[in-house]
Design a protein around this motif. Structure first.
Motif, PDB file in Angstrom:
ATOM      1  N   PHE A 127       0.681 104.662-101.717  1.00 47.01           N
ATOM      2  CA  PHE A 127       0.220 103.563-102.558  1.00 47.01           C
ATOM      3  C   PHE A 127       0.138 102.266-101.770  1.00 47.01           C
ATOM      4  N   ALA A 128      -0.881 101.464-102.083  1.00 43.75           N
ATOM      5  CA  ALA A 128      -1.069 100.166-101.449  1.00 43.75           C
ATOM      6  C   ALA A 128       0.126  99.263-101.738  1.00 43.75           C
ATOM      7  N   GLY A 129       0.622  98.612-100.692  1.00 46.36           N
ATOM      8  CA  GLY A 129       1.725  97.670-100.847  1.00 46.36           C
ATOM      9  C   GLY A 129       3.102  98.272-100.746  1.00 46.36           C
ATOM     10  N   ALA A 130       3.210  99.604-100.684  1.00 46.75           N
ATOM     11  CA  ALA A 130       4.519 100.245-100.581  1.00 46.75           C
ATOM     12  C   ALA A 130       5.113  99.999 -99.201  1.00 46.75           C
ATOM     13  N   ASP A 131       6.456  99.905 -99.140  1.00 45.67           N
ATOM     14  CA  ASP A 131       7.120  99.694 -97.859  1.00 45.67           C
ATOM     15  C   ASP A 131       7.268 101.012 -97.107  1.00 45.67           C
ATOM     16  N   GLU A 132       8.003 100.959 -95.997  1.00 45.94           N
ATOM     17  CA  GLU A 132       8.137 102.153 -95.162  1.00 45.94           C
ATOM     18  C   GLU A 132       8.875 103.283 -95.865  1.00 45.94           C
ATOM     19  N   ARG A 133       9.595 102.950 -96.923  1.00 49.33           N
ATOM     20  CA  ARG A 133      10.287 103.981 -97.702  1.00 49.33           C
ATOM     21  C   ARG A 133       9.440 104.470 -98.870  1.00 49.33           C
ATOM     22  N   GLY A 134       8.211 103.953 -98.976  1.00 48.94           N
ATOM     23  CA  GLY A 134       7.340 104.342-100.079  1.00 48.94           C
ATOM     24  C   GLY A 134       7.698 103.671-101.385  1.00 48.94           C
ATOM     25  N   GLU A 135       8.341 102.493-101.315  1.00 48.05           N
ATOM     26  CA  GLU A 135       8.775 101.791-102.523  1.00 48.05           C
ATOM     27  C   GLU A 135       8.001 100.486-102.680  1.00 48.05           C
TER      28      GLU A 135
END
Length: 282
Positions: A200-208
């Motif tokens: 997802f767009a904007g998610a950090d390296e942890r996918g959050e």
């Protein structure tokens, strides 16, 4: 899917504000694909309840300081159950006056480039109808506006974002809305939450994703309101939680305030969202 959400916003004022009034729209929508299991909103620890729910299904509350205030903490948290509806929002509010969402605003006024983008997308869908044209439009917006934080701001218009060719979810929603309205399709801005992953767009390296998310809804005869997240090239799924809709990002802001006094304001905000399964594991 059951989603656990904690949304904290902290304002600090220097010097203290003489008065502060807040408009809160922090209660999840109730519709066929979304049900609130538990939810509470508080300001500085004091609970706030909605004053009303409008014709469009959005709840609104207010909070006023009782004198000078040097800061506030607004907390919205609880559990929401969502279901997959292919992006269709059924049984939300009274579903009246859809034409109001053809109204242009300063942030969503279409220019020639937006009208051209909309016309080309509609033409590419052939005779397959409005829904197909809107899917083509969502793809066109996603292709024309690269997701890139730091390029735009809260006052960036749809026309400016398209000209820049970059922006964030707010800009994708504004461009889509402006283009859809240019085709005569009612469209509105939606603020909410997203249980993101690394795709997802904007998610950090942890996918959050630790902030609110934005997308658009358009009214399609025979279907009703249908959501389009051009930033992620999907219709909202059970990973999305809808809060509030409006003509644009200002109208659909979950939180707005009015300050009396000349102050320097600082803001910190964070969203934490997990599935019930993840919460149990943790």
């Amino acid at each position: 899917m059951r989603l656990s959400i904690r949304h904290k916003t902290v304002y600090a004022f220097e010097p203290a504000a003489l008065k502060l009034a807040l408009r809160l729209r922090l209660w999840p929508s109730e519709h066929e694909g979304q049900k609130t299991l538990a939810w509470k909103v508080s300001v500085n620890g004091a609970p706030v309840t909605p004053l009303l729910t409008d014709d469009f299904g959005d709840a609104c509350g207010q909070w006023h300081s009782k004198g000078e205030v040097d800061g506030v903490e607004i907390l919205a948290e609880g559990m929401v159950e969502t279901a997959e509806t292919a992006g269709v929002v059924r049984n939300l509010g009274r579903q009246r006056s859809t034409g109001v969402f053809l109204r242009e605003t300063a942030l969503t006024e279409p220019d020639d480039a937006i009208c051209e983008l909309a016309a080309e997308a509609a033409a590419s869908s052939g005779d397959d109808g409005t829904l197909a044209a809107l899917h083509a439009l969502s793809a066109a917006v996603g292709g024309a506006v690269e997701y890139r934080p730091g390029v735009t701001g809260s006052d960036t218009t749809a026309a400016r974002a398209l000209a820049l060719g970059a922006g964030v979810c707010q800009d994708h929603a504004h461009v889509f809305i402006a283009a859809a309205r240019s085709l005569g399709v009612p469209a509105r801005y939606v603020s909410g939450y997203l249980l993101a992953n690394e795709d997802f767009a904007g998610a950090d390296e942890r996918g959050e994703l630790h902030e609110t998310h934005a997308w658009a809804e358009a009214f399609v005869e025979g279907f009703g309101w249908v959501g389009f997240d051009a930033a992620n090239q999907v219709c909202p799924t059970e990973r999305y939680v809808r809060l509030v809709g409006g003509l644009d990002s200002r109208d659909a802001a979950p939180l707005r305030g009015s300050i009396t006094g000349h102050v320097e304001e600082t803001l910190e905000a964070e969203v934490r969202i997990t599935s019930a399964e993840q919460a149990q594991q943790q």
